[in-house]
Design a protein around this motif. Sequence first.
Motif, PDB file in Angstrom:
ATOM      1  N   PHE A 172       0.147  -1.156  -0.017  1.00  0.00           N
ATOM      2  CA  PHE A 172      -0.452   0.338  -0.041  1.00  0.00           C
ATOM      3  C   PHE A 172       0.593   1.591  -0.475  1.00  0.00           C
ATOM      4  N   LEU A 173       1.515   0.621   0.452  1.00  0.00           N
ATOM      5  CA  LEU A 173       3.437   2.640   0.920  1.00  0.00           C
ATOM      6  C   LEU A 173       3.463   2.613  -0.482  1.00  0.00           C
ATOM      7  N   MET A 174       4.065   1.129  -1.078  1.00  0.00           N
ATOM      8  CA  MET A 174       4.400   1.836  -2.212  1.00  0.00           C
ATOM      9  C   MET A 174       3.773   2.024  -3.278  1.00  0.00           C
ATOM     10  N   PHE A 175       2.425   1.518  -3.723  1.00  0.00           N
ATOM     11  CA  PHE A 175       1.258   2.444  -4.041  1.00  0.00           C
ATOM     12  C   PHE A 175       1.099   3.525  -4.034  1.00  0.00           C
ATOM     13  N   PHE A 176       1.248   4.685  -2.641  1.00  0.00           N
ATOM     14  CA  PHE A 176       0.793   5.395  -2.625  1.00  0.00           C
ATOM     15  C   PHE A 176       1.909   6.534  -2.406  1.00  0.00           C
ATOM     16  N   GLY A 177       3.571   5.763  -2.602  1.00  0.00           N
ATOM     17  CA  GLY A 177       4.584   6.508  -2.878  1.00  0.00           C
ATOM     18  C   GLY A 177       4.255   6.667  -5.012  1.00  0.00           C
ATOM     19  N   VAL A 178       3.915   5.805  -5.929  1.00  0.00           N
ATOM     20  CA  VAL A 178       3.843   6.096  -7.107  1.00  0.00           C
ATOM     21  C   VAL A 178       2.546   6.320  -7.424  1.00  0.00           C
ATOM     22  N   PHE A 179       1.428   6.399  -7.194  1.00  0.00           N
ATOM     23  CA  PHE A 179      -0.083   8.230  -7.000  1.00  0.00           C
ATOM     24  C   PHE A 179       0.385   9.249  -6.539  1.00  0.00           C
ATOM     25  N   LEU A 213       7.039   1.425  10.192  1.00  0.00           N
ATOM     26  CA  LEU A 213       5.712   1.915   8.467  1.00  0.00           C
ATOM     27  C   LEU A 213       6.588   3.397   7.882  1.00  0.00           C
ATOM     28  N   CYS A 214       6.755   4.070   9.180  1.00  0.00           N
ATOM     29  CA  CYS A 214       6.916   5.226   8.682  1.00  0.00           C
ATOM     30  C   CYS A 214       8.163   5.141   7.962  1.00  0.00           C
ATOM     31  N   PHE A 215      10.051   4.891   8.471  1.00  0.00           N
ATOM     32  CA  PHE A 215      11.234   4.444   8.403  1.00  0.00           C
ATOM     33  C   PHE A 215      10.399   3.989   6.445  1.00  0.00           C
ATOM     34  N   PHE A 216       9.508   3.137   6.201  1.00  0.00           N
ATOM     35  CA  PHE A 216       9.994   2.720   5.606  1.00  0.00           C
ATOM     36  C   PHE A 216       9.251   3.207   3.692  1.00  0.00           C
ATOM     37  N   GLY A 217       7.575   3.656   4.382  1.00  0.00           N
ATOM     38  CA  GLY A 217       7.544   5.454   3.652  1.00  0.00           C
ATOM     39  C   GLY A 217       8.462   6.105   3.173  1.00  0.00           C
ATOM     40  N   PHE A 218       9.684   6.383   4.474  1.00  0.00           N
ATOM     41  CA  PHE A 218      10.632   7.675   3.435  1.00  0.00           C
ATOM     42  C   PHE A 218      11.806   6.335   3.201  1.00  0.00           C
ATOM     43  N   TYR A 219      12.374   5.663   3.011  1.00  0.00           N
ATOM     44  CA  TYR A 219      12.896   4.989   2.698  1.00  0.00           C
ATOM     45  C   TYR A 219      12.285   4.986   1.382  1.00  0.00           C
ATOM     46  N   PHE A 220      11.208   4.299   1.267  1.00  0.00           N
ATOM     47  CA  PHE A 220      10.799   4.357  -0.747  1.00  0.00           C
ATOM     48  C   PHE A 220      10.843   5.375  -1.544  1.00  0.00           C
ATOM     49  N   ASN A 221      10.449   6.316  -0.714  1.00  0.00           N
ATOM     50  CA  ASN A 221      10.052   8.275  -1.502  1.00  0.00           C
ATOM     51  C   ASN A 221      11.641   7.968  -1.677  1.00  0.00           C
ATOM     52  N   LEU A 222      12.419   8.343  -0.794  1.00  0.00           N
ATOM     53  CA  LEU A 222      13.718   8.730  -1.062  1.00  0.00           C
ATOM     54  C   LEU A 222      14.383   8.080  -2.613  1.00  0.00           C
ATOM     55  N   CYS A 223      14.104   6.715  -1.818  1.00  0.00           N
ATOM     56  CA  CYS A 223      14.581   5.855  -3.020  1.00  0.00           C
ATOM     57  C   CYS A 223      13.734   6.851  -4.418  1.00  0.00           C
ATOM     58  N   LEU A 224      13.000   6.521  -5.213  1.00  0.00           N
ATOM     59  CA  LEU A 224      12.317   6.930  -5.736  1.00  0.00           C
ATOM     60  C   LEU A 224      12.603   7.613  -6.218  1.00  0.00           C
ATOM     61  N   VAL A 225      12.733   9.428  -5.504  1.00  0.00           N
ATOM     62  CA  VAL A 225      13.475  10.805  -5.440  1.00  0.00           C
ATOM     63  C   VAL A 225      14.566   9.587  -6.349  1.00  0.00           C
ATOM     64  N   LEU A 226      15.775   9.564  -5.835  1.00  0.00           N
ATOM     65  CA  LEU A 226      17.192   9.520  -6.047  1.00  0.00           C
ATOM     66  C   LEU A 226      16.717   8.195  -7.528  1.00  0.00           C
ATOM     67  N   PHE A 227      15.970   7.397  -7.784  1.00  0.00           N
ATOM     68  CA  PHE A 227      16.296   6.547  -9.112  1.00  0.00           C
ATOM     69  C   PHE A 227      15.312   7.819 -10.010  1.00  0.00           C
ATOM     70  N   HIS A 228      14.786   8.128  -9.764  1.00  0.00           N
ATOM     71  CA  HIS A 228      14.094   9.157 -10.825  1.00  0.00           C
ATOM     72  C   HIS A 228      14.834  10.873 -11.296  1.00  0.00           C
ATOM     73  N   LEU A 229      15.440  10.183 -10.804  1.00  0.00           N
ATOM     74  CA  LEU A 229      17.311  11.910 -10.800  1.00  0.00           C
ATOM     75  C   LEU A 229      17.971  11.459 -11.950  1.00  0.00           C
ATOM     76  N   LEU A 230      17.829   9.913 -11.953  1.00  0.00           N
ATOM     77  CA  LEU A 230      18.785   9.737 -12.656  1.00  0.00           C
ATOM     78  C   LEU A 230      18.836  10.028 -14.052  1.00  0.00           C
ATOM     79  N   PRO A 231      19.853  10.844 -13.998  1.00  0.00           N
ATOM     80  CA  PRO A 231      19.955  11.356 -16.514  1.00  0.00           C
ATOM     81  C   PRO A 231      19.457   9.961 -17.205  1.00  0.00           C
ATOM     82  N   VAL A 232      19.025   9.184 -16.871  1.00  0.00           N
ATOM     83  CA  VAL A 232      18.722   8.205 -17.863  1.00  0.00           C
ATOM     84  C   VAL A 232      17.529   8.321 -18.703  1.00  0.00           C
TER      85      VAL A 232
END
Lengths: 63, 204
Positions: free
Chosen positions: B34-41, B111-130
């Motif tokens: 659910f938290l992963m979907f929330f991040g993607v949403f 779960l708050c820690f997981f939400g933080f890590y997941f969104n941070l990973c999404l930010v770092l992943f999407h910032l890649l100039p690929v």
Amino acid sequence: MQKRMLWIVVFLLSLLLATGLFSHVSSEKTSLLCLSRSVTELLLENEDVRMVFGVEDGGEVML
Amino acid sequence: MIFRSKRGFFWEIAPSALLFVLLLLLLNEWQVVFLMFFGVFAHEIGHLTVACLQKRRVYGIRISSSGAELSVKTIGFSYGKDALLHLGGIFANCVLSLLFLIAIRTYAHELCFFGFYFNLCLVLFHLLPVSDLDGGRALFSLLCLFFSYPRAGRIFSCISVSVSAVAFLVLLLLLQGTDFHLSLCLLVLFFWFGIWQKNKVPAI
């Protein structure tokens, strides 16, 4: 096309059933929450990270 | 599977996305999924907000194993506005990770820690100039501001290939560091497959 869709639906429903049946598979080796818990434990050993997270030395963390 | 509304707005759901969700549910707790979907949403809401602010037409949404993707009008808008549109999703995940950080400071739950890590990973992943990631698309739009379109394409290809190679090696090292965690390997595999498929099939 409709037959293909039917197969996809049957396949997905079987997977859903398998999910319910084998939900006990979820363990430390597969769950991302367990991985996140390990990362948190590792990070909280650092004092600067503890300050960022607002966790005092010896403070309570629900892991 | 494609669903169309009367106004022409489409919802395209790839069967691989459903398979991906089921596998994630099999291997993880439902709160995590659910938290992963929330991040993607939230990421897509970020894009949608910028698109609405720029008064672009939104044609539909495509959901595949590599995430969700909005289909919006790009013709007739400046490269600067295009870059802002691509960065909208990253900004939304930044805001969400900050909110999770505030939640950690007040209520240090796992779960708050997981939400933080997941969104941070999404930010770092999407910032890649690929290529096909938001960072890559934004960089290409910015390069088009300063160089001609073919030259910007050539520069971007060089950057994209170099960064992809380094990112691949770092990702392998990270996976090895987690003893090839099953869910993490699954995520990487599906993202990889999604990006490969997007490069193969032209976008609508």
